[in-house]
Design an enzyme around this catalytic site. Structure first.
Site, mmCIF file in Angstrom:
data_model
loop_
_atom_site.group_PDB
_atom_site.id
_atom_site.type_symbol
_atom_site.label_atom_id
_atom_site.label_comp_id
_atom_site.label_asym_id
_atom_site.label_seq_id
_atom_site.Cartn_x
_atom_site.Cartn_y
_atom_site.Cartn_z
ATOM 1 N N GLU A 84 12.275 -7.225 10.956
ATOM 2 C CA GLU A 84 11.041 -8.012 10.974
ATOM 3 C C GLU A 84 9.808 -7.135 10.812
ATOM 4 O OE1 GLU A 84 12.991 -11.518 13.762
ATOM 5 O OE2 GLU A 84 11.539 -10.144 14.659
ATOM 6 N N ASN A 104 4.834 -22.530 19.932
ATOM 7 C CA ASN A 104 5.020 -21.748 21.157
ATOM 8 C C ASN A 104 4.276 -20.416 21.174
ATOM 9 O OD1 ASN A 104 6.665 -20.261 19.465
ATOM 10 N ND2 ASN A 104 8.569 -20.982 20.361
ATOM 11 N N LYS A 129 1.274 -16.743 16.562
ATOM 12 C CA LYS A 129 1.483 -17.826 15.605
ATOM 13 C C LYS A 129 0.201 -18.640 15.345
ATOM 14 C CE LYS A 129 6.394 -18.294 16.688
ATOM 15 N NZ LYS A 129 7.438 -19.246 17.112
ATOM 16 N N TYR A 154 12.174 -16.535 7.809
ATOM 17 C CA TYR A 154 12.989 -17.437 8.621
ATOM 18 C C TYR A 154 14.269 -17.882 7.919
ATOM 19 C CZ TYR A 154 9.227 -17.635 12.014
ATOM 20 O OH TYR A 154 8.294 -17.299 12.960
ATOM 21 N N HIS A 161 5.946 -15.085 18.520
ATOM 22 C CA HIS A 161 7.319 -14.743 18.153
ATOM 23 C C HIS A 161 7.608 -13.390 18.770
ATOM 24 C CE1 HIS A 161 10.830 -13.812 15.638
ATOM 25 N NE2 HIS A 161 10.292 -12.603 15.533
#
Length: 139
Positions: A128, A114, A11, A51, A117
C-alpha cells in the site's frame, strides 16, 4: 517497510469534516513518525486498483465511489510494531464497536465512512505504501 512501518489514509469523510489535523495529532501523540505524506485524490482507476482485493465483494462499487468523491491524506508511519499498534489506535471498522478514544470512535460516522484506513499486515503496508509513494518520497 517490514515491522516498523504501516500505511494509512485519512478518508474523504474525515477530510470533508475537517478532521485532518486532529487525526494527525492523535497519530503523532501515539508515537508514530510520519515518513511520507500527501494530500491527493484517488482516480477511479487508482481506487479500483488499490481495493482490487475486494473487487468481488458486494460493497466494492460503493467503496470505490466513496474513496473517489474527495481528497484523502495518504501517509506512511513509522514506529516499532507499527501495524498492530496503528490498528489498535484506529479501532474497529464499525465506530459503534470501536474502543473509546480510538480514531474511528472519535471521527467515523459509519462502517462505510470510517475516517481512516490502516494496513492489516506488514506485507500489505509495504504494498500500500508503494502504491501511493515513490521511494524518493519516503523519508
Amino acid at each position: 517497510m517490514t515491522g516498523n512501518r504501516t500505511f494509512t489514509m485519512i478518508k474523504p469523510d474525515a477530510v470533508e469534516n475537517g478532521h485532518i489535523g486532529a487525526i494527525l495529532e492523535k497519530i503523532t501523540a501515539a508515537g508514530f513518525k510520519i515518513v511520507a505524506m500527501k494530500y491527493t485524490q484517488l482516480s477511479l482507476r487508482d481506487a479500483k486498483g488499490f481495493y482490487a482485493v475486494h473487487s468481488e465483494r458486494p460493497f466494492f462499487g460503493e467503496l470505490v465511489e466513496f474513496m473517489t468523491r474527495g481528497p484523502i491524506v495518504a501517509a506512511i508511519l513509522e514506529k516499532d510494531n507499527a501495524v498492530e499498534d496503528f490498528r489498535a489506535l484506529i479501532g474497529a471498522t464499525n465506530p459503534a464497536e470501536a474502543a473509546e478514544g480510538t480514531i474511528r470512535k472519535l471521527f467515523a460516522t459509519s462502517i462505510g465512512e470510517n475516517a481512516v484506513h490502516g494496513s492489516d499486515s506488514d506485507e500489505n503496508a509495504a504494498i500500500e505504501g508503494s502504491f501511493h509513494f515513490a521511494g524518493r518520497e519516503v523519508y
